[in-house]
Design a protein around this motif. Structure first.
Motif, PDB file in Angstrom:
ATOM      1  N   PHE A 206      -1.892  -3.338  12.258  1.00 11.38           N
ATOM      2  CA  PHE A 206      -0.936  -4.305  12.773  1.00 11.38           C
ATOM      3  C   PHE A 206       0.140  -4.634  11.740  1.00 11.38           C
ATOM      4  O   PHE A 206       1.341  -4.625  12.052  1.00 11.38           O
ATOM      5  N   ALA A 207      -0.287  -4.934  10.513  1.00  9.56           N
ATOM      6  CA  ALA A 207       0.680  -5.330   9.489  1.00  9.56           C
ATOM      7  C   ALA A 207       1.674  -4.205   9.214  1.00  9.56           C
ATOM      8  O   ALA A 207       2.882  -4.427   9.123  1.00  9.56           O
ATOM      9  N   VAL A 208       1.164  -2.988   9.106  1.00 11.52           N
ATOM     10  CA  VAL A 208       2.037  -1.860   8.768  1.00 11.52           C
ATOM     11  C   VAL A 208       3.026  -1.592   9.906  1.00 11.52           C
ATOM     12  O   VAL A 208       4.223  -1.388   9.676  1.00 11.52           O
ATOM     13  N   GLN A 209       2.518  -1.612  11.151  1.00 14.47           N
ATOM     14  CA  GLN A 209       3.424  -1.370  12.275  1.00 14.47           C
ATOM     15  C   GLN A 209       4.451  -2.491  12.395  1.00 14.47           C
ATOM     16  O   GLN A 209       5.615  -2.241  12.720  1.00 14.47           O
ATOM     17  N   ALA A 210       4.034  -3.723  12.116  1.00 16.77           N
ATOM     18  CA  ALA A 210       4.980  -4.839  12.213  1.00 16.77           C
ATOM     19  C   ALA A 210       6.036  -4.766  11.116  1.00 16.77           C
ATOM     20  O   ALA A 210       7.214  -5.038  11.353  1.00 16.77           O
ATOM     21  N   VAL A 211       5.626  -4.376   9.924  1.00 22.26           N
ATOM     22  CA  VAL A 211       6.581  -4.334   8.806  1.00 22.26           C
ATOM     23  C   VAL A 211       7.519  -3.133   8.940  1.00 22.26           C
ATOM     24  O   VAL A 211       8.725  -3.246   8.736  1.00 22.26           O
ATOM     25  N   LEU A 212       6.945  -1.979   9.313  1.00 20.08           N
ATOM     26  CA  LEU A 212       7.769  -0.761   9.396  1.00 20.08           C
ATOM     27  C   LEU A 212       8.494  -0.610  10.730  1.00 20.08           C
ATOM     28  O   LEU A 212       9.342   0.261  10.870  1.00 20.08           O
ATOM     29  N   LYS A 213       8.133  -1.438  11.713  1.00 20.02           N
ATOM     30  CA  LYS A 213       8.745  -1.354  13.049  1.00 20.02           C
ATOM     31  C   LYS A 213       8.499   0.012  13.679  1.00 20.02           C
ATOM     32  O   LYS A 213       9.431   0.675  14.152  1.00 20.02           O
ATOM     33  N   VAL A 214       7.244   0.445  13.639  1.00 18.89           N
ATOM     34  CA  VAL A 214       6.871   1.724  14.249  1.00 18.89           C
ATOM     35  C   VAL A 214       5.596   1.512  15.068  1.00 18.89           C
ATOM     36  O   VAL A 214       4.941   0.475  14.958  1.00 18.89           O
ATOM     37  N   LYS A 215       5.268   2.507  15.884  1.00 15.66           N
ATOM     38  CA  LYS A 215       4.042   2.438  16.692  1.00 15.66           C
ATOM     39  C   LYS A 215       3.017   3.480  16.234  1.00 15.66           C
ATOM     40  O   LYS A 215       1.973   3.649  16.854  1.00 15.66           O
ATOM     41  N   THR A 216       3.324   4.182  15.168  1.00 13.77           N
ATOM     42  CA  THR A 216       2.454   5.253  14.675  1.00 13.77           C
ATOM     43  C   THR A 216       1.122   4.684  14.204  1.00 13.77           C
ATOM     44  O   THR A 216       1.090   3.626  13.556  1.00 13.77           O
ATOM     45  N   PRO A 217      -0.005   5.349  14.508  1.00 15.52           N
ATOM     46  CA  PRO A 217      -1.297   4.829  14.040  1.00 15.52           C
ATOM     47  C   PRO A 217      -1.425   4.861  12.518  1.00 15.52           C
ATOM     48  O   PRO A 217      -0.831   5.719  11.857  1.00 15.52           O
ATOM     49  N   ILE A 218      -2.206   3.928  11.998  1.00 21.81           N
ATOM     50  CA  ILE A 218      -2.374   3.807  10.543  1.00 21.81           C
ATOM     51  C   ILE A 218      -2.927   5.098   9.945  1.00 21.81           C
ATOM     52  O   ILE A 218      -2.593   5.469   8.811  1.00 21.81           O
ATOM     53  N   SER A 219      -3.752   5.817  10.725  1.00 22.43           N
ATOM     54  CA  SER A 219      -4.336   7.055  10.192  1.00 22.43           C
ATOM     55  C   SER A 219      -3.252   8.084   9.873  1.00 22.43           C
ATOM     56  O   SER A 219      -3.445   8.947   9.023  1.00 22.43           O
ATOM     57  N   LYS A 220      -2.119   8.004  10.560  1.00 30.24           N
ATOM     58  CA  LYS A 220      -1.022   8.940  10.280  1.00 30.24           C
ATOM     59  C   LYS A 220      -0.040   8.365   9.260  1.00 30.24           C
ATOM     60  O   LYS A 220       0.737   9.101   8.647  1.00 30.24           O
ATOM     61  N   LEU A 221      -0.034   7.053   9.086  1.00 26.86           N
ATOM     62  CA  LEU A 221       0.916   6.423   8.166  1.00 26.86           C
ATOM     63  C   LEU A 221       0.364   6.347   6.739  1.00 26.86           C
ATOM     64  O   LEU A 221       1.119   6.442   5.768  1.00 26.86           O
ATOM     65  N   ARG A 222      -0.951   6.161   6.609  1.00 21.27           N
ATOM     66  CA  ARG A 222      -1.538   5.916   5.297  1.00 21.27           C
ATOM     67  C   ARG A 222      -1.454   7.199   4.437  1.00 21.27           C
ATOM     68  O   ARG A 222      -1.340   8.298   4.965  1.00 21.27           O
ATOM     69  N   GLY A 223      -1.488   6.951   3.125  1.00 26.22           N
ATOM     70  CA  GLY A 223      -1.506   8.094   2.222  1.00 26.22           C
ATOM     71  C   GLY A 223      -0.124   8.644   1.917  1.00 26.22           C
ATOM     72  O   GLY A 223       0.002   9.567   1.115  1.00 26.22           O
ATOM     73  N   ARG A 224       0.900   8.112   2.539  1.00 25.45           N
ATOM     74  CA  ARG A 224       2.271   8.571   2.258  1.00 25.45           C
ATOM     75  C   ARG A 224       3.159   7.368   1.980  1.00 25.45           C
ATOM     76  O   ARG A 224       2.952   6.294   2.546  1.00 25.45           O
ATOM     77  N   TRP A 225       4.167   7.615   1.182  1.00 26.09           N
ATOM     78  CA  TRP A 225       5.118   6.541   0.881  1.00 26.09           C
ATOM     79  C   TRP A 225       6.102   6.361   2.015  1.00 26.09           C
ATOM     80  O   TRP A 225       6.602   7.333   2.577  1.00 26.09           O
ATOM     81  N   HIS A 226       6.377   5.110   2.310  1.00 25.55           N
ATOM     82  CA  HIS A 226       7.419   4.748   3.256  1.00 25.55           C
ATOM     83  C   HIS A 226       8.348   3.780   2.531  1.00 25.55           C
ATOM     84  O   HIS A 226       8.104   3.426   1.388  1.00 25.55           O
ATOM     85  N   GLU A 227       9.399   3.366   3.219  1.00 22.98           N
ATOM     86  CA  GLU A 227      10.347   2.462   2.573  1.00 22.98           C
ATOM     87  C   GLU A 227      10.612   1.287   3.487  1.00 22.98           C
ATOM     88  O   GLU A 227      10.824   1.464   4.692  1.00 22.98           O
ATOM     89  N   VAL A 228      10.542   0.101   2.926  1.00 22.30           N
ATOM     90  CA  VAL A 228      10.870  -1.081   3.698  1.00 22.30           C
ATOM     91  C   VAL A 228      11.944  -1.849   2.953  1.00 22.30           C
ATOM     92  O   VAL A 228      11.722  -2.361   1.870  1.00 22.30           O
ATOM     93  N   ARG A 229      13.128  -1.802   3.497  1.00 23.62           N
ATOM     94  CA  ARG A 229      14.292  -2.493   2.924  1.00 23.62           C
ATOM     95  C   ARG A 229      14.458  -2.168   1.441  1.00 23.62           C
ATOM     96  O   ARG A 229      14.610  -3.051   0.599  1.00 23.62           O
ATOM     97  N   MET A 233       6.658   1.426   0.158  1.00 22.28           N
ATOM     98  CA  MET A 233       5.498   0.814   0.819  1.00 22.28           C
ATOM     99  C   MET A 233       4.423   1.865   1.052  1.00 22.28           C
ATOM    100  O   MET A 233       4.703   2.941   1.562  1.00 22.28           O
ATOM    101  N   MET A 234       3.204   1.525   0.653  1.00 23.37           N
ATOM    102  CA  MET A 234       2.049   2.390   0.900  1.00 23.37           C
ATOM    103  C   MET A 234       1.152   1.729   1.938  1.00 23.37           C
ATOM    104  O   MET A 234       0.547   0.695   1.676  1.00 23.37           O
ATOM    105  N   PRO A 235       1.073   2.292   3.127  1.00 21.24           N
ATOM    106  CA  PRO A 235       0.132   1.754   4.114  1.00 21.24           C
ATOM    107  C   PRO A 235      -1.288   2.217   3.788  1.00 21.24           C
ATOM    108  O   PRO A 235      -1.488   3.348   3.334  1.00 21.24           O
ATOM    109  N   THR A 236      -2.243   1.344   4.043  1.00 26.44           N
ATOM    110  CA  THR A 236      -3.637   1.755   3.899  1.00 26.44           C
ATOM    111  C   THR A 236      -4.502   0.944   4.856  1.00 26.44           C
ATOM    112  O   THR A 236      -4.008   0.061   5.558  1.00 26.44           O
ATOM    113  N   PHE A 237      -5.781   1.268   4.896  1.00 22.12           N
ATOM    114  CA  PHE A 237      -6.668   0.573   5.821  1.00 22.12           C
ATOM    115  C   PHE A 237      -6.886  -0.880   5.381  1.00 22.12           C
ATOM    116  O   PHE A 237      -6.885  -1.195   4.194  1.00 22.12           O
TER     117      PHE A 237
END
Ligand code: SF4
Length: 273
Positions: A206-229, A233-237
């Motif tokens: 929930f937190a990662v999708q809310a911050v990144l404004k995406v609907k991608t599951p955490i299992s696909k987001l975690r482990g990679r760097w993203h950017e927030v403003r 940002m590193m998403p994790t469980f």
């Protein structure tokens, strides 16, 4: 007769290469510099030390965030953009009645930690323990997060900043609803702008999708760097997920090690929460 291969062979080779390149891209490889050459490294001798702080991985472009402009979010509450310290921001929020969670809370859970922290953790919202104490991540999941920070990363919990996307507990620990997120997220954005961390760790779907404004599951987001403003940002469980699925602690430890590389924290040979 030519041995250059049949057309089906060539097509198979091209398809295999295309899959491989796609896999590399998903792992964060943006491309090689022009003229780059692959050179075979000399074998490491027994006496050579192994560098323990490696270069950070590139930011993934797989999930482009869809942020509304920061000024648009902050303008929801006139005067919010003029708060320049966390104390001022907390005073601005006050006895907030801006969404329907207000009458249900015991305490508004603002955030804790170093206002100049290089590392910021963002979770979903307060649970029962947090609502009771007015502090984020203080229950069993909170203890696990503290272990990750202190035993895993080797830094004090007081050296990082911890907050949630929303500041008041949703009933029955349900997910926050879109109107509640919309009402509360300008405060989280201002917390990010005031603390200016070098790295954000997003905890849970929930937190990662809310911050990144995406609907991608955490299992696909975690482990990679993203950017927030402009901030890595590193998403994790979420630690609460880890309490139910302890086998995935190794994945969180891998994510935490990426964070440690960017922050220049030495990674112990053995560790983890
Ligand atoms: S959740 Fe946020 S917007 Fe809603 S009442 Fe609490 S502080 Fe205010």
């Amino acid at each position: 007769m030519s041995n250059s291969g049949s057309v089906p062979d060539r097509n198979l080779l091209i398809a295999t290469l295309r899959d491989y390149v796609e896999q590399l891209r998903e792992e964060g490889l943006e491309g090689l510099p022009a003229g780059a050459r692959v050179e075979r490294a000399a074998p490491r001798t027994e006496t050579e030390s192994v560098p323990r702080v490696a270069a950070p991985a590139p930011i993934s472009s797989a999930v482009p965030p869809q942020f509304p402009p920061a000024a648009e979010m902050l303008s929801k509450y006139p005067g919010l953009e003029t708060t320049s310290t966390l104390e001022q921001l907390r005073t601005f929020i006050g006895d907030c009645q801006r969404c329907k969670l207000a009458p249900l809370r015991k305490n508004l859970v603002f955030g804790v930690g170093d206002p100049n922290a290089e590392l910021m953790f963002i979770g979903e919202g307060p649970g029962a323990d947090e609502d009771q104490k007015g502090e984020p991540f203080v229950g069993r999941a909170g203890q696990l997060l503290t272990d990750i920070i202190e035993r895993g990363m080797g830094i004090a919990r007081s050296e990082v900043y911890i907050c949630n996307v929303i500041k008041c507990r949703p009933p029955e620990n349900r997910n926050p609803e879109p109107d509640e997120v919309a009402a509360c997220e300008p405060f989280m954005l201002r917390q990010i702008e005031i603390v200016k961390p070098k790295v954000i760790v997003g905890l849970g779907t929930f937190a990662v999708q809310a911050v990144l404004k995406v609907k991608t599951p955490i299992s696909k987001l975690r482990g990679r760097w993203h950017e927030v403003r402009g901030i890595r940002m590193m998403p994790t469980f979420h630690p609460a997920y880890l309490l139910r699925n302890p086998g995935d602690k190794r994945l969180v430890w891998a994510d935490v090690q990426e964070v440690m590389k960017v922050l220049g924290i030495q990674i112990p040979r053995r560790g983890g929460a």
